[in-house]
Structures are given as C-alpha cells and as structure tokens.
Design a protein around this motif. Structure first.
Motif, PDB file in Angstrom:
ATOM      1  N   PRO A 136     -92.419 145.335  65.744  1.00 59.05           N
ATOM      2  CA  PRO A 136     -93.103 146.348  64.921  1.00 59.05           C
ATOM      3  C   PRO A 136     -92.615 147.760  65.241  1.00 59.05           C
ATOM      4  O   PRO A 136     -92.203 148.044  66.369  1.00 59.05           O
ATOM      5  CB  PRO A 136     -94.577 146.181  65.323  1.00 59.05           C
ATOM      6  N   THR A 137     -92.664 148.636  64.242  1.00 60.76           N
ATOM      7  CA  THR A 137     -92.364 150.045  64.469  1.00 60.76           C
ATOM      8  C   THR A 137     -93.605 150.719  65.048  1.00 60.76           C
ATOM      9  O   THR A 137     -94.716 150.155  64.988  1.00 60.76           O
ATOM     10  CB  THR A 137     -92.010 150.749  63.151  1.00 60.76           C
ATOM     11  N   VAL A 138     -93.420 151.933  65.556  1.00 54.05           N
ATOM     12  CA  VAL A 138     -94.574 152.675  66.092  1.00 54.05           C
ATOM     13  C   VAL A 138     -95.596 152.903  64.978  1.00 54.05           C
ATOM     14  O   VAL A 138     -96.807 152.790  65.199  1.00 54.05           O
ATOM     15  CB  VAL A 138     -94.108 154.007  66.723  1.00 54.05           C
ATOM     16  N   GLU A 139     -95.118 153.182  63.779  1.00 58.90           N
ATOM     17  CA  GLU A 139     -96.037 153.385  62.647  1.00 58.90           C
ATOM     18  C   GLU A 139     -96.860 152.128  62.376  1.00 58.90           C
ATOM     19  O   GLU A 139     -98.062 152.197  62.116  1.00 58.90           O
ATOM     20  CB  GLU A 139     -95.272 153.790  61.385  1.00 58.90           C
ATOM     21  N   GLU A 140     -96.193 150.988  62.428  1.00 58.91           N
ATOM     22  CA  GLU A 140     -96.912 149.729  62.183  1.00 58.91           C
ATOM     23  C   GLU A 140     -97.931 149.460  63.287  1.00 58.91           C
ATOM     24  O   GLU A 140     -99.012 148.926  63.038  1.00 58.91           O
ATOM     25  CB  GLU A 140     -95.919 148.571  62.069  1.00 58.91           C
ATOM     26  N   ILE A 141     -97.574 149.823  64.501  1.00 59.76           N
ATOM     27  CA  ILE A 141     -98.520 149.635  65.613  1.00 59.76           C
ATOM     28  C   ILE A 141     -99.746 150.529  65.405  1.00 59.76           C
ATOM     29  O   ILE A 141    -100.894 150.081  65.531  1.00 59.76           O
ATOM     30  CB  ILE A 141     -97.840 149.940  66.969  1.00 59.76           C
ATOM     31  N   LYS A 142     -99.491 151.787  65.049  1.00 60.61           N
ATOM     32  CA  LYS A 142    -100.628 152.706  64.822  1.00 60.61           C
ATOM     33  C   LYS A 142    -101.519 152.194  63.700  1.00 60.61           C
ATOM     34  O   LYS A 142    -102.747 152.255  63.780  1.00 60.61           O
ATOM     35  CB  LYS A 142    -100.098 154.109  64.465  1.00 60.61           C
ATOM     36  N   GLU A 143    -100.888 151.681  62.666  1.00 54.07           N
ATOM     37  CA  GLU A 143    -101.656 151.152  61.527  1.00 54.07           C
ATOM     38  C   GLU A 143    -102.524 149.961  61.973  1.00 54.07           C
ATOM     39  O   GLU A 143    -103.685 149.852  61.599  1.00 54.07           O
ATOM     40  CB  GLU A 143    -100.667 150.693  60.468  1.00 54.07           C
ATOM     41  N   ALA A 144    -101.938 149.082  62.803  1.00 51.01           N
ATOM     42  CA  ALA A 144    -102.689 147.903  63.269  1.00 51.01           C
ATOM     43  C   ALA A 144    -103.921 148.318  64.074  1.00 51.01           C
ATOM     44  O   ALA A 144    -104.954 147.648  64.035  1.00 51.01           O
ATOM     45  CB  ALA A 144    -101.775 147.011  64.113  1.00 51.01           C
ATOM     46  N   PHE A 145    -103.816 149.431  64.798  1.00 48.71           N
ATOM     47  CA  PHE A 145    -104.921 149.866  65.667  1.00 48.71           C
ATOM     48  C   PHE A 145    -105.885 150.834  64.991  1.00 48.71           C
ATOM     49  O   PHE A 145    -106.751 151.393  65.676  1.00 48.71           O
ATOM     50  CB  PHE A 145    -104.367 150.538  66.934  1.00 48.71           C
ATOM     51  N   GLU A 146    -105.736 151.001  63.682  1.00 52.44           N
ATOM     52  CA  GLU A 146    -106.542 152.026  63.009  1.00 52.44           C
ATOM     53  C   GLU A 146    -108.044 151.918  63.278  1.00 52.44           C
ATOM     54  O   GLU A 146    -108.700 152.912  63.473  1.00 52.44           O
ATOM     55  CB  GLU A 146    -106.283 152.006  61.500  1.00 52.44           C
ATOM     56  N   GLY A 147    -108.582 150.708  63.314  1.00 53.01           N
ATOM     57  CA  GLY A 147    -110.035 150.566  63.508  1.00 53.01           C
ATOM     58  C   GLY A 147    -110.436 150.343  64.954  1.00 53.01           C
ATOM     59  O   GLY A 147    -111.591 150.021  65.217  1.00 53.01           O
ATOM     60  N   ASN A 148    -109.514 150.482  65.902  1.00 57.58           N
ATOM     61  CA  ASN A 148    -109.841 150.212  67.312  1.00 57.58           C
ATOM     62  C   ASN A 148    -109.811 151.512  68.102  1.00 57.58           C
ATOM     63  O   ASN A 148    -108.750 152.123  68.252  1.00 57.58           O
ATOM     64  CB  ASN A 148    -108.861 149.203  67.911  1.00 57.58           C
TER      65      ASN A 148
END
Ligand code: FES
Ligand code: FES
Length: 171
Positions: A136-148
């Motif tokens: 995953p890219t950093v952007e994708e990681i940030k997106e995955a953690f949006e609700g955490n």
C-alpha cells in the motif's frame, strides 16, 4: 460504571438467549447470545477477549475494531446475533502457536504504539489492508485508518509500522 452497564445488558431480556454459530480466531463455535447485546460486549463478556476495547461506544473511535469475514468493522455498532455464520478475527487470532505475526513484529520494531489502547484495532486494520494490497501507498494507509483514532503516536510510527509489515510479509 462500565461494569454496571455490561451486567445490566445481560439481564435486559429476562434471561432469553439465542444460539449463534460462528468461527472465532479459527475455532468453530455455537454460543448463546443475548438478543440486544453488542458484539463488543459479547466478545468481552462471553469470550473474554479484552483486546477488543471500548472507547466511544458509538462508532467514532475504532478501538473496538474486529475483522468480520476479513473486513474491519466496529463491534460496538453490531449485535452479536448478526454474526451468525461469520468468521471473526481479533488480535488474539493473529499469533501462530505463540509466534507473533509479521504485523505485530513490525509494530514493536517501529514503535507503532505507546499506551496500546488503539493498537489491536490498528493491527487488524493493517491486516485487512495488507491482505488486499501487499504494497500500500502512504495515502492508502492513511485512508485505511481514517476511522481509527490514536491519541498518543501522532500516526507517523503507525504508518511506518504498516510499511515495515508489508516488507516483512514478503520475506
Ligand atoms: S468503541 Fe466502537 S468505535 Fe469507539
Ligand atoms: S497508542 Fe495510545 S491511543 Fe494509540
């Protein structure tokens, strides 16, 4: 206060329960559940899985995250009766015969936690992400953690942990 809330929920249906069949951390189970009990309460009370944390109790913080059929869900927003025939994974299910998973190793190596309260949820979100995208890219990681939410780390070490876990999984 919380203990009182949990125990009052147990009796709110006058002792009536329903049978639910599911797989929890690789083990097939048939359990009696209280019809109005949340999955969060059920996992903590009946299954003794206290890695599943209670934060906001209203879907906003992500500390109660578990994997339902491989996808992250907030267990405070689901009823236990809704998991019939589902596969549930908590962080206890990631280690293999006492050996930490690559994701757990990476969080330790990269200091991906401080108090640890958000960490089970973060690790499960990481697992779901890496199962879907090995790099995953950093952007994708940030997106995955949006609700955490994490009140300690500032998220940088968590992102580094995910990138490291992706590397370790390729070994
Ligand atoms: S306790 Fe479930 S999202 Fe906060
Ligand atoms: S490590 Fe403390 S809340 Fe995330």
């Amino acid at each position: 206060m919380r203990a009182h809330k949990e125990s009052s929920k147990q009796h709110s249906y006058g002792g009536r329960t329903m049978l639910v069949r599911f797989t929890l951390n690789g083990e097939s189970k048939v359990e009696e559940v209280i019809p109005n009990e949340t999955l969060l309460d059920f996992l903590r009370r009946s299954e003794k899985l206290t890695s599943v944390k209670r934060g906001c109790d209203e879907g906003a913080c992500g500390v109660c995250t578990v994997l339902l059929n491989g996808k992250p869900v907030r267990s405070c927003l689901l009823l236990a009766v809704q998991v019939n025939d589902a596969v549930i994974t908590t962080v206890e299910g990631l280690a293999n015969h006492g050996e930490l998973s690559e994701i757990q190793e990476a969080f330790i190596e990269k200091y991906g936690f401080q108090c640890g309260f958000c960490t089970p949820g973060m690790i499960l979100v990481t697992k779901a992400l890496l199962d879907e995208r090995a790099d995953p890219t950093v952007e994708e990681i940030k997106e995955a953690f949006e609700g955490n939410l994490c009140r300690c780390t500032g998220y940088e070490q968590i992102i580094e942990s995910v990138l490291r876990a992706a590397e370790l999984r390729k070994r």
